[in-house]
Design an enzyme around this catalytic site. Sequence first.
Site: not given
Length: 376
Positions: A41, A140, A262, A310
């Site tokens: 998956k 679930r 940053y 990023m």
Amino acid sequence: MTPRPLTTAGAVLTIDLGAICNNWRALRALVGKATCAAVVKADAYGLGARQVAPALYRAGCRHFFVAHLDEGAALRPALPADATIYVLHGAHPGAEADCAAHGLVPVLNSLPQVAAWQKLGIMQGQALPAVLQIDTGMARLGLAADELDQLAAVPAVLQGIALQFVMSHLASAEEQDNPANRAQRERFRAALARLPKARASLANSSGIFLGGDYHFDLVRPGAALYGVAPVAGRANPLRPAIRLQGKVLQLRTIEAGTPVGYAHTWTAARRSRIATVAVGYADGYLRSLSNRGHALCDGIRLPLVGNVSMDTLTLDVTDLPEGRLGEGTLVDLADPVNDVDAIAARAGTIGYEILTSLGARYARRHIEPAAAPPAQ
Ligand SMILES: *Cc1c(COP(=O)(O)O)cnc(C)c1O
């Protein structure tokens, strides 16, 4: 995903299909007579289902699990007809015919899903294959206790469905001493006793390591195939499957007292050399690794300093011999030493999330297994 050449990409992700196949064989050896499936998956946990699943097929695997119907439909053409693809989420209302048309086997998670699948089989005049999932303590997916009661009272509800397996899923399998494992196994056994005779499946990767009492007829490893440690706090018996190398974009020397990145979360305590590398949180290099991660070059640890951006991260490379790095040099961001579990621990997450976050901008290299294993 379009493959990117290394010349234009910022990093190279190497996926060792041989290691993945070896891991599958090691797990298969552990489960003896039980069948060893493969969970592919989420694009084989980010490593490329269209490469991973056929490699595992060549290693002998015939049972594959995906989460979404779409994933199954995309994978179906990549595998020969004698490979079975199971869809863990089942067929959503209205998607049953699509599921059957793509040759996929749904995991039926509720009585309405069971009824819809039975109805489709009647319309098509044949018993359609399906897996039935029972919730044994995760709340679930799968039939809840009251639904199991209803089903056990009226077994005809399953008539006309070619039941391949009854399955359930463990919530805490990586904690070997957690009593929830045994409780789930006993609830699973009790459920099986009330249902028409069918093969059974309970264990994921970690469940396999709980021992033979958890193997039943088929095991469903995912993460362990891809090198994630199956047992918390124990040495990992599996082989790492990835290497991630980021490209140096720029090098600079800064004086003591100079802040980096940053929000200036790191300031050089000494005169330092800083390498900016072309991998950032948009590539799945999590921002939570800011000031915590590291890279390796020639076995030397290069601390990640400042915030992850990023598209870039910054490394303190002062400890490397000057001239070792240049523009375009590759440094290891994940490798067999600094593996996905080690990175996850520093990022405050699990190896699964590190793998499935791996981005789409990498030049991806799949290494084929060295040689076909001897026929058995
Ligand atoms: C994802 C999943 C697996 C595989 O789990 P791993 O921990 O990766 O081995 C098995 N079964 C079900 C139902 C799953 O959702």
